[in-house]
Design a protein around this motif. Structure first.
Motif, mmCIF file in Angstrom:
data_model
loop_
_atom_site.group_PDB
_atom_site.id
_atom_site.type_symbol
_atom_site.label_atom_id
_atom_site.label_comp_id
_atom_site.label_asym_id
_atom_site.label_seq_id
_atom_site.Cartn_x
_atom_site.Cartn_y
_atom_site.Cartn_z
ATOM 1 N N PHE A 81 0.823 -1.210 0.000
ATOM 2 C CA PHE A 81 0.000 0.000 0.000
ATOM 3 C C PHE A 81 0.862 1.267 0.000
ATOM 4 O O PHE A 81 0.461 2.313 -0.513
ATOM 5 N N GLU A 82 2.052 1.158 0.613
ATOM 6 C CA GLU A 82 2.890 2.341 0.804
ATOM 7 C C GLU A 82 3.386 2.921 -0.512
ATOM 8 O O GLU A 82 3.696 4.107 -0.591
ATOM 9 N N ASN A 83 3.490 2.090 -1.519
ATOM 10 C CA ASN A 83 4.047 2.541 -2.805
ATOM 11 C C ASN A 83 2.982 2.993 -3.799
ATOM 12 O O ASN A 83 3.302 3.320 -4.940
ATOM 13 N N VAL A 84 1.713 2.989 -3.361
ATOM 14 C CA VAL A 84 0.638 3.382 -4.274
ATOM 15 C C VAL A 84 0.533 4.904 -4.298
ATOM 16 O O VAL A 84 0.356 5.527 -3.245
ATOM 17 N N PRO A 85 0.668 5.537 -5.476
ATOM 18 C CA PRO A 85 0.523 7.002 -5.554
ATOM 19 C C PRO A 85 -0.860 7.432 -5.057
ATOM 20 O O PRO A 85 -1.840 6.693 -5.198
ATOM 21 N N GLU A 86 -0.925 8.623 -4.488
ATOM 22 C CA GLU A 86 -2.176 9.106 -3.900
ATOM 23 C C GLU A 86 -3.319 9.111 -4.912
ATOM 24 O O GLU A 86 -4.465 8.805 -4.587
ATOM 25 N N GLU A 87 -2.982 9.472 -6.161
ATOM 26 C CA GLU A 87 -4.041 9.550 -7.189
ATOM 27 C C GLU A 87 -4.578 8.165 -7.562
ATOM 28 O O GLU A 87 -5.643 8.049 -8.176
ATOM 29 N N ASN A 88 -3.839 7.097 -7.197
ATOM 30 C CA ASN A 88 -4.281 5.743 -7.523
ATOM 31 C C ASN A 88 -4.963 5.019 -6.363
ATOM 32 O O ASN A 88 -5.332 3.853 -6.486
ATOM 33 N N LEU A 89 -5.100 5.706 -5.246
ATOM 34 C CA LEU A 89 -5.780 5.095 -4.100
ATOM 35 C C LEU A 89 -7.253 4.893 -4.421
ATOM 36 O O LEU A 89 -7.856 5.706 -5.126
ATOM 37 N N PRO A 90 -7.844 3.820 -3.914
ATOM 38 C CA PRO A 90 -9.241 3.522 -4.262
ATOM 39 C C PRO A 90 -10.209 4.580 -3.743
ATOM 40 O O PRO A 90 -10.067 5.083 -2.622
ATOM 41 N N VAL A 91 -11.179 4.916 -4.566
ATOM 42 C CA VAL A 91 -12.232 5.858 -4.191
ATOM 43 C C VAL A 91 -13.565 5.215 -4.554
ATOM 44 O O VAL A 91 -13.767 4.788 -5.698
ATOM 45 N N PHE A 92 -14.463 5.148 -3.591
ATOM 46 C CA PHE A 92 -15.779 4.557 -3.831
ATOM 47 C C PHE A 92 -16.828 5.662 -3.939
ATOM 48 O O PHE A 92 -16.779 6.650 -3.199
#
Length: 522
Positions: A81-92
């Motif tokens: 999870f730490e390497n996931v760019p902020e723009e790629n974080l899941p949004v529901f």
């Protein structure tokens, strides 16, 4: 054998057996003229190699899948999870979130609302994710304890999330109102549910004792309201406010009385639901527990029957005193006041808890002269790792007897303190006091000052007459047998002290029927 003589059932049986020759090899029939038709047709299948082989394969496959799920390396998953760019974080979307919230409902009936979504948005923001990461880390220590106790007391385990809303899982936190600990007990309520609270011990900060007391309190509230969200509401704002909301709305569940509850409680429950949501879906939201935040998560308890200091425990067992203190916030000075007929609980890491029984005598004698006098009195100076939790104030401690006509604002001014402090020291939930009641007060004034001040106030028997300004204030016309406290109960957010202050009242007993009182500004 002619199965047709048994009618319809015999016909069906003959079809089954004729189509499955493998069954015919291993079937024994039981026949008897003295038993019923059903017993005559009962079959005993001793062996069915095809069926057994199929079932074994089927269940092995299920077990393998389950084992794979259990063997997922959570550390590896969280690290990803730490390497996931902020723009790629899941949004529901709100629609997806609503479905997710509704799917969580169990013993506690949850509901998706705009207010719930507002808090969810906070928790999935950059700062909110950091907060939830901390809560996930702390929960590794506290939740197994909460779950066991809640289950034993017959309270839904989902209510463990209420502790996050109440205290952010900080065992020694104190609210502005004076509530203390993981479950935010006021002094009076804590004592009512058997918690020891004094200068050495405050079990409101005990992760086990306070959870047990909280579970019993919530269970009793459920017997009254039969709705777990109403239980949480009453826990937050008091049963009196919930009862008033029920009376005004005519409802009998949380959502039907929602608009009539205090504003803080209207926020409290949606925050609870959002917290539950963030925990329930934390892997879907890619939120991981904060690394290395909690040193010990696997802990056990031992009972201590001799007076000792946590510094002695740490010294003999090879632990840091700070780490032992963090697991035992109950002991305000690090001192365990145990004796032969009264033992106390000590929380230790699992390995060290196993050593405690063998080394208890050594711990008791370790550097004893640094901690205790020859008479057994504590002499060790209190360290910063043992913070005060606000039970005591500064200055001289006195016991004040409430007199007729007294109210908290007057008592506070007389003793050079505040209403908030008096309520905190005495565990008062409201401003209501009665003549003859004893209050603990800490003050820097001398007793002589109290007497002079009392006489001076008593001499002023008349209240000031203020101009009538209906365009600026909400007013109440005093009726027979009403007083400032009973009037305050009729208006949300209004207290006895606020009425006295707003109307410059110095003698509450001088109220008269028909008098118009300012209640609050419009």
């Amino acid at each position: 054998m002619n199965y047709l003589k048994y009618g319809f059932y015999g016909f069906i049986l003959s079809l089954i057996l004729s189509s499955c020759s493998i069954f015919q090899k291993d079937i024994t029939y039981k026949q008897s003229t003295s038993v019923s038709l059903a017993d005559e047709m009962q079959l005993e299948i001793y062996q069915d190699t095809a069926t057994v082989a199929f079932e074994k394969s089927f269940y092995e496959e299920i077990e393998a899948d389950a084992k794979k799920k259990k063997e997922v390396d959570l550390d590896e998953l969280y690290a990803s999870f730490e390497n996931v760019p902020e723009e790629n974080l899941p949004v529901f979307s709100p629609e997806q979130t609503a479905l997710q919230v509704n799917a969580m409902s169990g013993s506690v009936e949850l509901k998706y609302t705009d207010e719930v979504q507002k808090y969810i948005n906070r928790f999935v923001s950059k700062s909110g994710r950091k907060y939830m990461s901390k809560m996930l880390a702390l929960s590794q220590l506290y939740f197994p304890i909460f779950e066991q106790i809640l289950s034993e007391e017959g309270v839904p385990e989902e209510l463990k999330y209420a502790a996050i809303v109440e205290s952010a899982l900080i065992p020694n936190i104190m609210s502005k109102a004076g509530a203390v600990g993981l479950w935010q007990f006021m002094y009076g309520t804590g004592k009512e549910y058997g918690l020891e609270i004094n200068g050495n011990v405050d079990q409101r900060c005990d992760m086990i004792a306070s959870t047990r007391a909280s579970a019993r309190y919530m269970r009793e509230l459920y017997q009254t309201y039969n709705d777990w969200l109403l239980v949480l509401a009453a826990y937050n704002c008091g049963p009196g406010n919930v009862n008033k909301a029920i009376k005004r709305s005519g409802g009998d569940d949380f959502w039907s009385i929602y608009e009539h509850l205090p504003r803080e409680t209207r926020r409290h429950i949606p925050k609870y639901i959002a917290t539950y949501y963030a925990f329930f879906y934390h892997t879907d939201l890619m939120i991981a527990p904060m690394r290395d935040m909690v040193k010990y998560t696997d802990v056990r308890t031992v009972m201590v029957d001799k007076p000792m200091h946590l510094g002695q425990v740490a010294g003999v067992l090879g632990l840091k005193e700070k780490d032992v203190a963090e697991l035992n916030r109950t002991y305000l000075k690090g001192y365990i006041p145990a004796k032969e007929n009264k033992s106390y609980r000590l929380v230790l890491p699992t390995y060290e808890s196993g050593l405690f029984a063998s080394y208890q005598d050594s711990i008791y004698g370790y550097n004893r002269s640094e901690y205790f006098s020859n008479e057994g009195k504590l002499i060790a100076k209190k360290k910063d790792i043992y913070p005060s939790y606000g039970v005591n104030g500064t200055g001289t401690r006195i016991s004040y007897k409430v007199r007729r006509g007294d109210y908290l604002g007057r008592i506070a001014r007389r003793h050079g303190t505040t209403v908030r402090n008096i309520k905190k020291w005495n565990g008062l939930r409201s401003d209501r006091i009665r003549a003859g009641q004893r209050l603990v007060i800490y003050t820097n004034k001398t007793p002589k000052t109290y007497r002079a001040s009392t006489k001076k106030v008593k001499a002023k028997g008349k209240n000031k007459k203020l101009p009538y300004l209906p365009e600026k204030y909400v007013y109440h016309t005093v009726k027979k047998n009403e007083n400032c406290w009973s009037i305050a109960q009729k208006y949300e957010g209004v207290t006895q002290d606020s009425i006295l202050e707003l109307n410059k009242i110095i003698n509450p007993s001088a109220l008269r029927v028909g008098q118009k009182l300012r209640i609050k500004e419009i």
